[in-house]
Motif scaffolding. Structure first.
Motif, PDB file in Angstrom:
ATOM      1  N   ALA A  86       0.820  -1.222   0.000  1.00 13.70           N
ATOM      2  CA  ALA A  86       0.000   0.000   0.000  1.00 13.70           C
ATOM      3  C   ALA A  86       0.851   1.267   0.000  1.00 13.70           C
ATOM      4  CB  ALA A  86      -0.991  -0.002   1.150  1.00 13.70           C
ATOM      5  N   GLU A  87       2.058   1.166  -0.542  1.00 13.01           N
ATOM      6  CA  GLU A  87       2.927   2.329  -0.707  1.00 13.01           C
ATOM      7  C   GLU A  87       3.247   2.501  -2.177  1.00 13.01           C
ATOM      8  OE1 GLU A  87       6.461   2.279   1.632  1.00 13.01           O
ATOM      9  OE2 GLU A  87       5.409   1.618   3.431  1.00 13.01           O
ATOM     10  N   VAL A  88       3.441   3.742  -2.579  1.00 18.75           N
ATOM     11  CA  VAL A  88       3.831   4.033  -3.946  1.00 18.75           C
ATOM     12  C   VAL A  88       5.343   3.901  -4.054  1.00 18.75           C
ATOM     13  CG1 VAL A  88       3.875   5.769  -5.767  1.00 18.75           C
ATOM     14  CG2 VAL A  88       1.883   5.596  -4.256  1.00 18.75           C
ATOM     15  N   LYS A  89       5.780   3.142  -5.031  1.00 17.80           N
ATOM     16  CA  LYS A  89       7.212   2.964  -5.284  1.00 17.80           C
ATOM     17  C   LYS A  89       7.590   3.795  -6.509  1.00 17.80           C
ATOM     18  CE  LYS A  89       7.801  -0.027  -2.042  1.00 17.80           C
ATOM     19  NZ  LYS A  89       8.456   0.323  -0.817  1.00 17.80           N
ATOM     20  N   ARG A  90       8.633   4.571  -6.363  1.00 18.07           N
ATOM     21  CA  ARG A  90       9.162   5.403  -7.450  1.00 18.07           C
ATOM     22  C   ARG A  90      10.343   4.642  -8.053  1.00 18.07           C
ATOM     23  NH1 ARG A  90       8.524  11.117  -7.622  1.00 18.07           N
ATOM     24  NH2 ARG A  90       7.774  10.937  -5.491  1.00 18.07           N
ATOM     25  N   GLU A  91      10.269   4.377  -9.368  1.00 15.56           N
ATOM     26  CA  GLU A  91      11.290   3.577 -10.029  1.00 15.56           C
ATOM     27  C   GLU A  91      11.714   4.228 -11.337  1.00 15.56           C
ATOM     28  OE1 GLU A  91       9.258  -0.600  -8.492  1.00 15.56           O
ATOM     29  OE2 GLU A  91       8.888   0.076 -10.532  1.00 15.56           O
ATOM     30  N   GLN A  92      12.923   3.960 -11.747  1.00 13.97           N
ATOM     31  CA  GLN A  92      13.381   4.418 -13.047  1.00 13.97           C
ATOM     32  C   GLN A  92      12.799   3.495 -14.117  1.00 13.97           C
ATOM     33  OE1 GLN A  92      17.631   4.327 -13.679  1.00 13.97           O
ATOM     34  NE2 GLN A  92      17.484   6.059 -15.077  1.00 13.97           N
ATOM     35  N   PHE A  93      12.300   4.079 -15.202  1.00 11.89           N
ATOM     36  CA  PHE A  93      11.734   3.284 -16.287  1.00 11.89           C
ATOM     37  C   PHE A  93      12.851   2.616 -17.067  1.00 11.89           C
ATOM     38  CE2 PHE A  93      10.045   3.189 -20.750  1.00 11.89           C
ATOM     39  CZ  PHE A  93       9.241   2.089 -20.553  1.00 11.89           C
ATOM     40  N   ARG A  94      12.723   1.298 -17.259  1.00  9.87           N
ATOM     41  CA  ARG A  94      13.740   0.516 -17.955  1.00  9.87           C
ATOM     42  C   ARG A  94      13.162  -0.259 -19.145  1.00  9.87           C
ATOM     43  NH1 ARG A  94      18.017   1.077 -14.647  1.00  9.87           N
ATOM     44  NH2 ARG A  94      17.699   1.181 -12.415  1.00  9.87           N
ATOM     45  N   GLY A  95      12.088   0.245 -19.730  1.00  9.24           N
ATOM     46  CA  GLY A  95      11.535  -0.374 -20.932  1.00  9.24           C
ATOM     47  C   GLY A  95      10.266  -1.169 -20.731  1.00  9.24           C
ATOM     48  N   LYS A  96      10.097  -1.778 -19.565  1.00 14.95           N
ATOM     49  CA  LYS A  96       8.879  -2.531 -19.258  1.00 14.95           C
ATOM     50  C   LYS A  96       8.443  -2.187 -17.844  1.00 14.95           C
ATOM     51  CE  LYS A  96       9.882  -6.407 -22.243  1.00 14.95           C
ATOM     52  NZ  LYS A  96       9.101  -6.388 -23.373  1.00 14.95           N
ATOM     53  N   ILE A  97       7.159  -2.406 -17.592  1.00 13.64           N
ATOM     54  CA  ILE A  97       6.591  -2.128 -16.279  1.00 13.64           C
ATOM     55  C   ILE A  97       5.964  -3.407 -15.758  1.00 13.64           C
ATOM     56  CG2 ILE A  97       4.859  -0.807 -14.997  1.00 13.64           C
ATOM     57  CD1 ILE A  97       5.098   1.310 -17.295  1.00 13.64           C
ATOM     58  N   GLY A  98       6.333  -3.810 -14.564  1.00 14.97           N
ATOM     59  CA  GLY A  98       5.731  -4.974 -13.932  1.00 14.97           C
ATOM     60  C   GLY A  98       4.703  -4.560 -12.911  1.00 14.97           C
ATOM     61  N   LEU A  99       3.531  -5.149 -12.983  1.00 14.65           N
ATOM     62  CA  LEU A  99       2.494  -4.957 -11.963  1.00 14.65           C
ATOM     63  C   LEU A  99       2.198  -6.315 -11.348  1.00 14.65           C
ATOM     64  CD1 LEU A  99       0.096  -2.378 -13.628  1.00 14.65           C
ATOM     65  CD2 LEU A  99       1.425  -2.074 -11.545  1.00 14.65           C
ATOM     66  N   ASN A 100       2.390  -6.409 -10.059  1.00 15.93           N
ATOM     67  CA  ASN A 100       2.208  -7.659  -9.329  1.00 15.93           C
ATOM     68  C   ASN A 100       0.802  -7.728  -8.766  1.00 15.93           C
ATOM     69  OD1 ASN A 100       4.949  -8.578  -9.656  1.00 15.93           O
ATOM     70  ND2 ASN A 100       5.496  -6.890  -8.312  1.00 15.93           N
ATOM     71  N   GLY A 101      -0.102  -8.235  -9.553  1.00 21.39           N
ATOM     72  CA  GLY A 101      -1.506  -8.294  -9.143  1.00 21.39           C
ATOM     73  C   GLY A 101      -2.198  -6.966  -9.366  1.00 21.39           C
ATOM     74  N   TYR A 102      -3.343  -6.804  -8.701  1.00 21.85           N
ATOM     75  CA  TYR A 102      -4.110  -5.574  -8.844  1.00 21.85           C
ATOM     76  C   TYR A 102      -3.209  -4.379  -8.572  1.00 21.85           C
ATOM     77  CZ  TYR A 102      -8.138  -8.670  -8.465  1.00 21.85           C
ATOM     78  OH  TYR A 102      -9.046  -9.672  -8.661  1.00 21.85           O
ATOM     79  N   GLY A 103      -3.250  -3.382  -9.440  1.00 25.47           N
ATOM     80  CA  GLY A 103      -2.399  -2.227  -9.203  1.00 25.47           C
ATOM     81  C   GLY A 103      -2.457  -1.220 -10.320  1.00 25.47           C
TER      82      GLY A 103
END
Length: 116
Positions: A86-103
């Motif tokens: 339940a926290e927002v993670k800030r990440e550098q974009f590396r070409g693909k985005i992974g979503l682990n379940g609902y999100g």
């Protein structure tokens, strides 16, 4: 009143910072991408964001280039899903985005997103 924000509340906060009145908005329907909803927003000053929502409990890998072009300048991903606690993670974009379940994940070139 103090408290802990819900995941839905954080997602709305992020969305509101990246889709502003006056922006151009497109929500393509892709039947070949079940369980992924997307909204693209951009403006004449060069701001660009893509909001991807995984409506499934299954993990998803998203390649934004599958959805079209115009987001080459985007370097940051803001992600909230079942793995982030339940926290927002800030990440550098590396070409693909992974979503682990609902999100939800926002791919953007807008700096300074505030997360309470």
């Amino acid at each position: 009143v103090e408290g802990t924000p819900t995941a839905a509340g954080l997602a709305k906060q992020i969305f509101a910072q990246h889709v502003k009145p006056g922006d151009w908005v497109r929500a393509p329907l892709r039947t070949d991408r079940p369980n992924i909803d997307v909204i693209f927003s951009w403006n004449d000053e060069g701001a660009r964001s893509a909001v991807f929502v995984n409506t499934s409990a299954a993990p998803r890998q998203i390649d934004p280039s599958d959805w079209g072009h115009g987001f080459e300048s985007c370097t940051e991903v803001l992600r909230i899903d079942e793995s982030t606690g339940a926290e927002v993670k800030r990440e550098q974009f590396r070409g693909k985005i992974g979503l682990n379940g609902y999100g939800l994940a926002v791919l953007t070139n807008i700096a300074g997103t505030e997360i309470d």
